[in-house]
Scaffold this active site. Structure first.
Site, PDB file in Angstrom:
ATOM      1  N   LYS A 156      12.720   9.908  -7.646  1.00  0.00           N
ATOM      2  CA  LYS A 156      13.573   9.198  -6.836  1.00  0.00           C
ATOM      3  C   LYS A 156      15.101   9.289  -7.434  1.00  0.00           C
ATOM      4  CE  LYS A 156      12.675   6.021  -3.506  1.00  0.00           C
ATOM      5  NZ  LYS A 156      12.080   4.914  -3.067  1.00  0.00           N
ATOM      6  N   ARG A 164       0.809  -1.118  -0.048  1.00  0.00           N
ATOM      7  CA  ARG A 164      -0.078   0.030   0.017  1.00  0.00           C
ATOM      8  C   ARG A 164       0.826   1.375   0.065  1.00  0.00           C
ATOM      9  NH1 ARG A 164      -5.170  -1.953   0.774  1.00  0.00           N
ATOM     10  NH2 ARG A 164      -5.139  -3.655   2.301  1.00  0.00           N
ATOM     11  N   ALA A 165       0.341   2.429  -0.178  1.00  0.00           N
ATOM     12  CA  ALA A 165       0.944   3.606  -0.183  1.00  0.00           C
ATOM     13  C   ALA A 165       1.765   3.789   1.182  1.00  0.00           C
ATOM     14  CB  ALA A 165       0.107   4.910  -0.361  1.00  0.00           C
ATOM     15  N   THR A 174       4.294   6.801   1.355  1.00  0.00           N
ATOM     16  CA  THR A 174       4.162   8.316   1.328  1.00  0.00           C
ATOM     17  C   THR A 174       3.470   8.813  -0.178  1.00  0.00           C
ATOM     18  OG1 THR A 174       6.193   8.207   0.080  1.00  0.00           O
ATOM     19  CG2 THR A 174       6.427   8.528   2.388  1.00  0.00           C
ATOM     20  N   ASP A 189      17.701   8.207   1.801  1.00  0.00           N
ATOM     21  CA  ASP A 189      17.161   7.258   0.935  1.00  0.00           C
ATOM     22  C   ASP A 189      18.658   6.622   0.301  1.00  0.00           C
ATOM     23  OD1 ASP A 189      15.863   5.270  -0.713  1.00  0.00           O
ATOM     24  OD2 ASP A 189      14.365   6.775  -1.510  1.00  0.00           O
ATOM     25  N   SER A 200      16.192  -3.585   0.265  1.00  0.00           N
ATOM     26  CA  SER A 200      14.900  -3.461   0.216  1.00  0.00           C
ATOM     27  C   SER A 200      13.977  -4.441  -0.771  1.00  0.00           C
ATOM     28  CB  SER A 200      14.248  -2.176   0.449  1.00  0.00           C
ATOM     29  OG  SER A 200      12.933  -1.942   0.228  1.00  0.00           O
ATOM     30  N   THR A 203       0.331   0.237  -5.569  1.00  0.00           N
ATOM     31  CA  THR A 203      -0.414  -0.751  -6.351  1.00  0.00           C
ATOM     32  C   THR A 203      -1.559  -1.380  -5.648  1.00  0.00           C
ATOM     33  OG1 THR A 203       1.564  -0.940  -7.923  1.00  0.00           O
ATOM     34  CG2 THR A 203      -0.066  -2.926  -7.909  1.00  0.00           C
TER      35      THR A 203
END
Lengths: 506, 506
Positions: A303, A210-211, A213, A271, A279, A218
């Site tokens: 990003k 899920r979202a 930020t 990041d 990840s 999706t």
């Protein structure tokens, strides 16, 4: 001198449910003058270990003098309550947690020494057991940003993250998957890619998040089209029957350390490449993939911002993947503006439907990008020759086979749904005429979230222009969609200077 | 399309006192379904800004579904309640905090760029305003451990830490002070040094801290001898009249950022030279000192473990001090074992009294060390020639002038007290005969704390042997002092293998 007795065994405390939500942080509230706080020398905001039989959870301790909290009670937040599986009034033991041995590795890492496989395994194990405080987590992630993870450390971290979670396995020797490193709103290719791959006989058990930020993950988008919260046996049945699925990965417990790290990185707004690689790959390895296509959008507000950074990331993804027998191929895609028109769960779902149904006004950029990624997946999966993947992908769409497979997957997951429509819609118009020269992905995402996405699945925005378009004064640049007038007002308030979000130059 | 209203102004929430102790962390608890959480899109464990008129505080938000918390209320922890000076039911506003601009500096520092004076000022300002979460604080301190603060950065940090707090000023052109970088139990020289300096006409307004991780801070020890919680005007009057004081510094608000940084460093168990220099010097500068003697104990279980590290620290202390016009002289002292015999507030106070009163069984090491430090202070203050300080210090003790001045200082602070005596005392004996070859300072401190120090001022331990002593089997190595039999039992339990804490080799 007095005669000395052995340490007395402390009577337990009674557990009380506090109904406190603290985003996975277990919290214990105890009276300052309770016998456990006093004899254990527990101070407020320290860590405590709460034990009920075989189960235990490490919690953050707060103390209170409030009479509503009896001194023989420990009040527990929802996360602690669930972890212990308690009933009201059950006895629990509260004491100092054991020494956090793995922190020595974090300290060594802060001072510049490298971590080996054993260090990483110990750190990640303690992290998923909730034994790291925010202070410890932040130190670990900062240390690995200040001196980036090298290739070996990235492998060790990936391995450790896989090991602490559940792993799926599939009977097929080839299992394909795809991933987008994110940062680009509306880039909702997964449902299309899965439909194309499955229609061509490949096995693609796609799990999505899920979202975090963003205005939609999706899983949020797919949930407006079909149930996504599948248990493992349902997921297996869907994949067995249809070759693919589009499920929420949260229930699968794949790489559970990842969510914890992401929360801290988000708070620091850092990041790092090493964490990103670990990840993504830990989730793919845990999901049982053998071949993965990775979409890397490159653009000034995505990003990844430069071709150099993208190439470096791709090389690291491939080399680390190899160490796990995972075949990784990266695509560099245009990250200058959102993909498709909608931003927000239902609005993105409608773009996906339009592409799958080959509607005449389907967003061409989403169709093209999905076909490119699906093309790589088809080639990786061995059903298209090198370079012939995208053509086969487009044929699969145009023949209706992708749409047909998508419907079957949705039916297998519990039934195809129609995405909801927002109650309030308002346009954001150009304050002057000119050409659209820049689109700020980050601020567009923020705008869609202010309108209520992803909590309100119908909320978000719909772009009416793209880079390079000529617009007249008063022409709509985008439409805001919200469930309530108040949310619409908030979003419009933020968007007052929309000239900056979608920049028009005369 | 609906007509859009301007963003509605939210009705305030009513403040409720939660009586929650969270070690300075302001906490707000709100109902998940309250109008503010919903319209502001506040998520649990996020930061919120709580405002009452001119005052505001940044708090950590938890959400609850518990009916005991009405949806129009915000329940606030003690730290938040005090910061806002609230009365029950007063209206407060709750909203998202402003963007934390200074975090960009922390991020740059993580990636290896240096911070200038403006960056440091902005960071420290936000830190003392409570706007940094544990995640941010940990990242800042980890970044400055991974790439140590250079000389300029240390100056900038020191300056920033002084600026955000209160500063004392004194009419005298020379104001002396002393500091010990810590890590050595029982090293309680300050009361003796202040008495000697003041007896020789110097101005020495000594402010000290309570114990953070140790079994006693100077303020804890002094509190068993006289009141130490003085307000600023009392402190000024004591110093004006007697030349010196021995007060708790906590009420003075000197370098308030320091306590915040120390808490995080303690949790990480990291201790960097740059932070140590900024911590010590910012407090001395804020206290108005012009000349400072710094005691650096060096030993295998002290904070500073090698002569090289001690020399490097001393050089940095001196060079940074110079930039603020502060004359710093460092002494390297023996950190191999505790100083004096007692460890714990009252037990250390009794050692101090024995030295000041020149009792025949006064611990010679404490007398000698205090005279060495006082000697440097007398030389720095210009009342003893270079090299003649320690002799003058011993004369001041032997003549009774130091004791007489100490009594007057205590009287001026509110009256000399007799340190309390513990209710329970038990010896810890040698399990075999031999020579004492090693004393573990850290584990001795832990043992004294388990016995109840510093919360129980009479608790702690008293060493009966020193390095090099020959002991027989069954001979007491130390005595444990506690207020309750249970605490004594806990400490004895920990000390079962006392052979490791005080190591005896046949």
């Amino acid at each position: 001198m007095s005669v000395v007795a052995p340490p007395p065994s402390l009577p337990p405390l009674r557990a009380a449910r506090l109904q406190l939500h603290a985003a996975h942080q277990p919290i214990a509230v105890m009276r300052s003058d309770c016998h456990v706080c006093r004899s254990e020398g527990l101070s407020p905001r320290s860590q405590v270990l709460v034990t009920r039989g075989e189960r235990q959870v490490q919690a953050l301790l707060y103390q209170t003098d409030d009479e509503r909290f009896p001194p023989d009670q420990v009040a527990l937040s929802e996360a602690a309550w669930r972890a212990l599986g308690l009933a009201e009034g059950e006895p629990v033991q509260v004491r100092h947690p054991p020494v956090l041995e793995s922190l020595a590795g974090v300290r060594r890492r802060i001072y510049g020494r490298r971590l080996d496989a054993g260090d990483m395994a110990a750190i990640v194990r303690d992290v998923v057991q909730g034994r790291y405080t925010d202070v410890h987590l932040s130190a670990f992630l900062t240390a690995t940003a200040a001196l980036p993870l090298d290739a070996d450390e990235t492998v060790h971290l990936t391995h450790a993250m896989v090991e602490v979670g559940q792993c799926l396995s599939w009977p097929s020797p080839v299992v394909v998957d795809k991933h987008c490193v994110g940062g680009l709103p509306g880039n909702r290719t997964s449902p299309i890619v899965v439909a194309i791959a499955a229609a061509n006989g490949l096995v693609m058990p796609k799990t999505s998040s899920r979202a975090i930020t963003s205005p939609a993950g999706t899983a949020d988008t797919m949930q407006t089209l079909a149930p996504v919260d599948l248990d493992l046996s349902t997921l297996r049945r869907v994949v067995e029957r249809e070759g693919g699925c589009l499920a929420w990965g949260g229930a699968m417990h794949l790489s559970p350390a990842d969510d914890i790290f992401v929360r801290i990185e988000r708070e620091l707004d850092i990041d790092t490449e090493g964490q990103l690689v670990a990840s993504v790959l830990s989730k793919k390895i845990a999901a049982g993939a053998t071949h993965v296509a990775i979409d890397i959008p490159v653009g000034p507000t995505a990003k990844i911002r430069s071709p150099e950074a993208a190439r470096h990331l791709a090389a690291r993804m491939q080399s680390v993947g190899e160490r796990f027998g995972l075949v990784v191929r990266c695509l560099f895609t245009d990250g200058a503006q959102p993909v498709g028109r909608g931003i927000g769960p239902a609005l993105e779902a409608r773009d996906v439907l339009a592409v799958l149904r080959c509607e005449h006004d389907a967003p061409p950029d989403l169709r093209e990008r999905a076909a490119d990624i699906a093309g790589v997946v088809l080639e990786l999966g061995g059903v298209a020759a090198e370079g012939a993947g995208p053509r086969l992908a487009l044929e699969t769409l145009d023949s209706g086979r992708a749409w047909e497979r998508f419907v079957r997957i949705c039916e297998a997951q519990g039934g195809l749904r129609t995405p909801p429509q927002a109650a309030c819609v308002a346009p954001l118009v150009a304050t002057h005429g000119g050409r659209v020269v820049h689109v700020d992905n980050r601020r567009l995402s923020r705008l869609a979230k202010l309108a209520g996405a992803p909590e309100s699945p119908a909320a978000g925005l719909r772009l009416r222009v793209r880079l390079g378009d000529e617009v007249a004064r008063g022409q709509p640049l985008l439409e805001l969609h919200a469930q309530t007038a108040a949310e619409l007002a908030y979003a419009l308030d933020y968007a007052r200077d929309a000239g900056d979000i979608v920049q028009v130059v005369a």
